[in-house]
Design a protein around this motif. Structure first.
Motif, PDB file in Angstrom:
ATOM      1  N   PHE A 384       0.958  -1.301  -0.078  1.00  0.00           N
ATOM      2  CA  PHE A 384       0.184   0.003  -0.061  1.00  0.00           C
ATOM      3  C   PHE A 384       0.824   1.233   0.074  1.00  0.00           C
ATOM      4  CE2 PHE A 384      -2.384   3.440   2.042  1.00  0.00           C
ATOM      5  CZ  PHE A 384      -3.668   3.581   1.154  1.00  0.00           C
ATOM      6  N   GLN A 385       2.162   1.359   0.844  1.00  0.00           N
ATOM      7  CA  GLN A 385       2.679   2.327   0.792  1.00  0.00           C
ATOM      8  C   GLN A 385       3.308   2.406  -0.619  1.00  0.00           C
ATOM      9  OE1 GLN A 385       2.160   3.756   3.669  1.00  0.00           O
ATOM     10  NE2 GLN A 385       1.221   1.733   4.213  1.00  0.00           N
ATOM     11  N   LEU A 386       4.036   1.713  -1.197  1.00  0.00           N
ATOM     12  CA  LEU A 386       4.453   1.860  -2.411  1.00  0.00           C
ATOM     13  C   LEU A 386       3.556   2.147  -3.518  1.00  0.00           C
ATOM     14  CD1 LEU A 386       7.297  -1.125  -2.478  1.00  0.00           C
ATOM     15  CD2 LEU A 386       7.698   1.162  -3.154  1.00  0.00           C
ATOM     16  N   GLY A 387       2.385   1.562  -3.438  1.00  0.00           N
ATOM     17  CA  GLY A 387       1.356   2.011  -4.483  1.00  0.00           C
ATOM     18  C   GLY A 387       1.020   3.041  -4.289  1.00  0.00           C
ATOM     19  N   THR A 388       0.745   3.776  -3.055  1.00  0.00           N
ATOM     20  CA  THR A 388       0.524   5.316  -2.786  1.00  0.00           C
ATOM     21  C   THR A 388       1.554   6.171  -3.481  1.00  0.00           C
ATOM     22  OG1 THR A 388      -0.733   4.777  -0.948  1.00  0.00           O
ATOM     23  CG2 THR A 388       0.122   6.951  -1.183  1.00  0.00           C
ATOM     24  N   ALA A 389       2.930   6.053  -3.201  1.00  0.00           N
ATOM     25  CA  ALA A 389       4.056   6.674  -3.542  1.00  0.00           C
ATOM     26  C   ALA A 389       3.903   6.519  -5.415  1.00  0.00           C
ATOM     27  CB  ALA A 389       5.232   5.956  -3.267  1.00  0.00           C
ATOM     28  N   ARG A 390       3.800   5.626  -5.986  1.00  0.00           N
ATOM     29  CA  ARG A 390       3.671   5.300  -7.288  1.00  0.00           C
ATOM     30  C   ARG A 390       2.410   6.096  -7.854  1.00  0.00           C
ATOM     31  NH1 ARG A 390       5.939  -0.396  -9.249  1.00  0.00           N
ATOM     32  NH2 ARG A 390       4.994   0.650 -11.130  1.00  0.00           N
ATOM     33  N   ILE A 391       1.227   5.895  -7.410  1.00  0.00           N
ATOM     34  CA  ILE A 391       0.020   6.557  -7.811  1.00  0.00           C
ATOM     35  C   ILE A 391       0.108   8.094  -7.582  1.00  0.00           C
ATOM     36  CG2 ILE A 391      -2.549   6.708  -7.495  1.00  0.00           C
ATOM     37  CD1 ILE A 391      -1.617   4.427  -9.099  1.00  0.00           C
ATOM     38  N   ALA A 392       0.701   8.362  -6.474  1.00  0.00           N
ATOM     39  CA  ALA A 392       0.952   9.933  -6.304  1.00  0.00           C
ATOM     40  C   ALA A 392       1.871  10.533  -7.578  1.00  0.00           C
ATOM     41  CB  ALA A 392       1.548  10.166  -5.080  1.00  0.00           C
ATOM     42  N   LEU A 498      -5.265  11.811  -2.535  1.00  0.00           N
ATOM     43  CA  LEU A 498      -6.060  11.267  -3.596  1.00  0.00           C
ATOM     44  C   LEU A 498      -5.427   9.959  -3.838  1.00  0.00           C
ATOM     45  CD1 LEU A 498      -8.388  11.178  -5.684  1.00  0.00           C
ATOM     46  CD2 LEU A 498      -6.677  12.662  -7.255  1.00  0.00           C
ATOM     47  N   ALA A 499      -4.168   9.879  -3.719  1.00  0.00           N
ATOM     48  CA  ALA A 499      -3.328   8.680  -4.272  1.00  0.00           C
ATOM     49  C   ALA A 499      -3.753   7.507  -3.254  1.00  0.00           C
ATOM     50  CB  ALA A 499      -1.915   8.747  -4.274  1.00  0.00           C
ATOM     51  N   ARG A 500      -3.773   7.755  -2.030  1.00  0.00           N
ATOM     52  CA  ARG A 500      -4.184   6.821  -1.097  1.00  0.00           C
ATOM     53  C   ARG A 500      -5.467   6.328  -1.258  1.00  0.00           C
ATOM     54  NH1 ARG A 500      -1.771   6.311   3.750  1.00  0.00           N
ATOM     55  NH2 ARG A 500      -3.743   6.037   5.120  1.00  0.00           N
ATOM     56  N   HIS A 524     -16.818  14.709  -5.342  1.00  0.00           N
ATOM     57  CA  HIS A 524     -17.346  14.798  -4.169  1.00  0.00           C
ATOM     58  C   HIS A 524     -16.027  14.829  -2.946  1.00  0.00           C
ATOM     59  CE1 HIS A 524     -21.430  14.418  -5.463  1.00  0.00           C
ATOM     60  NE2 HIS A 524     -20.979  13.167  -5.979  1.00  0.00           N
ATOM     61  N   ARG A 525     -14.988  14.771  -3.466  1.00  0.00           N
ATOM     62  CA  ARG A 525     -13.806  14.669  -2.575  1.00  0.00           C
ATOM     63  C   ARG A 525     -13.108  16.097  -2.276  1.00  0.00           C
ATOM     64  NH1 ARG A 525     -12.027  10.263  -0.798  1.00  0.00           N
ATOM     65  NH2 ARG A 525      -9.590  11.053  -0.442  1.00  0.00           N
ATOM     66  N   GLU A 526     -12.533  15.980  -1.254  1.00  0.00           N
ATOM     67  CA  GLU A 526     -11.993  17.531  -1.068  1.00  0.00           C
ATOM     68  C   GLU A 526     -10.604  17.764  -1.648  1.00  0.00           C
ATOM     69  OE1 GLU A 526     -11.126  18.050   3.192  1.00  0.00           O
ATOM     70  OE2 GLU A 526     -13.072  18.160   3.937  1.00  0.00           O
ATOM     71  N   ASP A 527     -10.006  16.365  -1.788  1.00  0.00           N
ATOM     72  CA  ASP A 527      -8.553  16.361  -2.507  1.00  0.00           C
ATOM     73  C   ASP A 527      -8.656  16.791  -4.124  1.00  0.00           C
ATOM     74  OD1 ASP A 527      -9.737  14.005  -3.085  1.00  0.00           O
ATOM     75  OD2 ASP A 527      -8.361  13.064  -1.678  1.00  0.00           O
ATOM     76  N   TRP A 528      -9.800  16.243  -4.358  1.00  0.00           N
ATOM     77  CA  TRP A 528     -10.193  16.433  -5.958  1.00  0.00           C
ATOM     78  C   TRP A 528     -10.296  17.958  -6.199  1.00  0.00           C
ATOM     79  CZ3 TRP A 528      -8.771  14.257 -10.351  1.00  0.00           C
ATOM     80  CH2 TRP A 528      -8.938  14.563 -11.432  1.00  0.00           C
ATOM     81  N   ARG A 529     -11.258  18.483  -5.272  1.00  0.00           N
ATOM     82  CA  ARG A 529     -11.540  19.619  -5.919  1.00  0.00           C
ATOM     83  C   ARG A 529     -10.565  20.783  -5.557  1.00  0.00           C
ATOM     84  NH1 ARG A 529     -16.266  18.279  -2.263  1.00  0.00           N
ATOM     85  NH2 ARG A 529     -15.106  19.192  -0.519  1.00  0.00           N
ATOM     86  N   VAL A 530      -9.625  20.652  -4.726  1.00  0.00           N
ATOM     87  CA  VAL A 530      -8.400  21.258  -4.695  1.00  0.00           C
ATOM     88  C   VAL A 530      -7.758  21.345  -5.944  1.00  0.00           C
ATOM     89  CG1 VAL A 530      -6.018  21.522  -3.583  1.00  0.00           C
ATOM     90  CG2 VAL A 530      -8.040  21.294  -2.089  1.00  0.00           C
ATOM     91  N   LEU A 531      -7.398  19.782  -6.346  1.00  0.00           N
ATOM     92  CA  LEU A 531      -6.760  19.630  -7.582  1.00  0.00           C
ATOM     93  C   LEU A 531      -7.245  20.091  -8.843  1.00  0.00           C
ATOM     94  CD1 LEU A 531      -5.247  16.054  -6.818  1.00  0.00           C
ATOM     95  CD2 LEU A 531      -4.000  18.416  -6.763  1.00  0.00           C
ATOM     96  N   SER A 532      -8.782  20.063  -8.998  1.00  0.00           N
ATOM     97  CA  SER A 532      -9.434  20.278 -10.237  1.00  0.00           C
ATOM     98  C   SER A 532      -9.591  21.821 -10.466  1.00  0.00           C
ATOM     99  CB  SER A 532     -10.850  19.834 -10.072  1.00  0.00           C
ATOM    100  OG  SER A 532     -11.706  20.794  -8.899  1.00  0.00           O
TER     101      SER A 532
END
Length: 564
Positions: A384-392, A498-500, A524-532
């Protein structure tokens, strides 16, 4: 299986006897002097047989035998004198003390086993008890022994209340001893009754109680009753290190898992946890990772490539190396510039020798501490940690955020170091809290605050600041749970958040959350609203989600074969 004690100061003799006794499946302990033997026996009552050498370093085996046989509670313990110094007078005196046998070294297996069999055929601690009052049933006698045991154990505090003066007859003590002796006799505990009668005689002439260890015979008598009532219990002194560790682990696990039901939450407070964090030399990681690091960072490697790969793929190592490199940079006289966020640059900054020294200071966590249900394991946690890093990093590529890519990977990898820290400080807190989350439907942070008065994310933020991690990484750990509240580095925080979410949704490893806990579209997510806010109007969210799903599938395939 018998419990065998050897009293011999010769190391060779100790090893030889241990081998013989162990081969027959018996338990074995050794001490080097009579004083140590008495101390051991009083702490581990159920000694089935004692082998003793007559000549000890600075001590006499014969003196030990004499003292043991003069003790009203210990005199029945069988003793075999097994000596390499068979002086005629010593052997004669040993036989007068009615030892079980006198044998001459070297040890013979058949002789050792024969003496053990003889001692086990009629255990001494059972001979100290008889049937008790013939008109009473076994349950009543057992109940009397339990009450007698409790009364003896409480004897010390009783004498302290009476404040008996040394050298003066103690009428209250005498009356108490007589009463308890009668109870012991009726219950069949004749050795205990004999001991109490002996103490009563001493008390009548002011010889007892005297000194801080006066109540020790009462404690030992209580232990003898416990031994009789629980014949299968193994004394601590005869347990293997593995058995002792297993029992300690069971107690610690129960201490945490039962804390909420026993109304003991919070179990530990933030102030105490911060003190414990201050004592850590590094960010923890798994024992196998620590071992791999030490093999690679030996100061002799011709290539740093294996070491770089190891550090880049582990949250604990990357956090430790980045912290060390930034502390080193700030300690110099050169222009500080920006923080080091790339582990490759950090490795170059530290150099092989510093990395080799660092290997000896790494904090290790047992992988099994992450195995507490069918989903969880060190493998799934690290995935999960490696996946989060790579997806980020992948999100940064897709959303055209190149300046955040390196920091996003590092922050994603470090996003759960709070769990590593807790697993190092209090290993059994981690599974207890995760179980509490499932049982009561709480968020992780809420459950952690019940047990710890703070969340593991807050612990991670505190630790990362103290260790000198890059400021942007510290900010991610601070604001990860509340993206819109982030006053700085909000986009970076949003990318990691968002990656998590995407790794949870696509089941890339396991971090304790289930995909059902994070449902609903990205909008509907806070993180996406920031990035959008950076995206052009016709950005295709559906396509982005499809690409992320494909990337998660690739990551899972790669990591399933590449993680150990």
């Amino acid at each position: 299986m018998a419990n065998i004690l050897l009293v011999d100061s010769d190391e060779v003799a100790q090893k030889a006897m241990r081998g013989i006794v162990s081969r027959a499946g018996h338990r074995f302990a050794t001490v080097e002097s009579g004083a140590e033997a008495f101390k051991f026996i009083r702490s581990n009552i159920k000694v089935d047989l004692i082998y003793v050498e007559l000549r000890l370093k600075g001590d006499s085996g014969l003196s030990f035998v004499q003292q043991l046989k003069a003790d009203s509670l210990l005199r029945l313990i069988p003793i075999v004198v097994y000596t390499g110094y068979p002086e005629k007078e010593g052997v004669r005196q040993a036989l007068e003390f009615r030892v079980q046998n006198v044998l001459l070294k070297p040890y013979l297996e058949e002789a050792v086993y024969a003496e053990i069999s003889k001692a086990r055929s009629d255990p001494w601690w059972q001979k100290s008890f008889e049937a008790g009052h013939l008109d009473w049933d076994p349950e009543r006698l057992e109940g009397m022994l339990c009450k007698l045991r409790a009364g003896l154990a409480a004897g010390r505090s009783t004498f302290e209340k009476w404040k008996v003066s040394s050298g003066q007859p103690a009428e209250k003590v005498i009356a108490w001893l007589k009463q308890v002796s009668t109870v012991a006799g009726n219950a069949g505990a004749h050795a205990v009754s004999y001991c109490l009668d002996e103490l009563c005689l001493k008390a009548s002439v002011g010889e007892w109680p005297s000194g801080k260890d006066s109540a020790a015979p009462l404690g030992f008598a209580s232990g003898m009753i416990d031994c009789y009532l629980n014949p299968d219990e193994v004394p601590d002194g005869f347990k293997t290190e593995e058995e002792q560790n297993s029992e300690e682990e069971a107690r610690e696990r129960a201490y945490w898992s039962n804390a909420f039901l026993e109304d003991r939450c919070p179990v530990v407070g933030r102030a105490q946890l911060e003190k414990e964090l201050d004592r850590l030399a590094s960010c923890p990681t798994a024992e196998s990772i620590v071992a791999a690091f030490k093999m690679s960072a030996n100061g002799k490697s011709t290539s740093l490539a294996p070491l770089l790969d190891l550090i880049q793929n582990d949250p604990g190592l990357s956090s430790t190396v980045l912290g060390a490199a930034n502390r080193l940079k700030k300690s110099g006289d050169s222009d500080l510039g920006s923080d080091i966020e790339d582990t490759r640059i950090a490795v170059g900054q530290l150099g092989e020798n510093r990395l080799a020294v660092m290997g000896g200071e790494l904090e290790a966590v047992e992988e099994r501490m992450f195995e507490f249900d069918r989903h969880s394991s060190w493998r799934s946690f690290r995935m999960f940690q490696l996946g989060t890093a790579r997806i980020a990093a992948y999100i940064c590529d897709q959303l055209d955020l190149p300046d955040l890519r390196s920091a996003a990977y590092t922050a994603g990898l470090a996003s759960d170091i709070g769990s590593l820290l807790l697993a190092r400080l209090h290993p059994y807190a981690y599974p207890a809290i995760r179980d509490h989350v499932k049982q009561f439907g709480l968020t992780e942070a809420a459950a952690e605050k019940q047990f710890l008065t703070c969340s593991t994310r807050e612990l991670a933020h505190y630790f990362s600041e103290k260790q000198g991690l890059p400021k942007r990484i510290v900010n991610v750990l601070k604001w990860l749970e509340n993206v819109e509240d982030a006053r700085v580095d909000r986009e970076l925080v949003a990318v990691v958040s968002l990656a998590r979410h995407l790794c949870v949704l696509n089941k890339v490893g396991y971090c304790g959350l289930s995909s059902e806990e994070e449902t609903g579209g990205l909008s509907h997510r806070e993180d996406w609203r920031v990035l959008s806010k950076r995206l052009y109007l016709n950005f295709d969210i559906a396509r982005f989600e499809r690409l992320v799903r494909l990337e998660c599938s690739v990551i899972k395939r790669e990591l399933s074969g590449g993680l150990s």
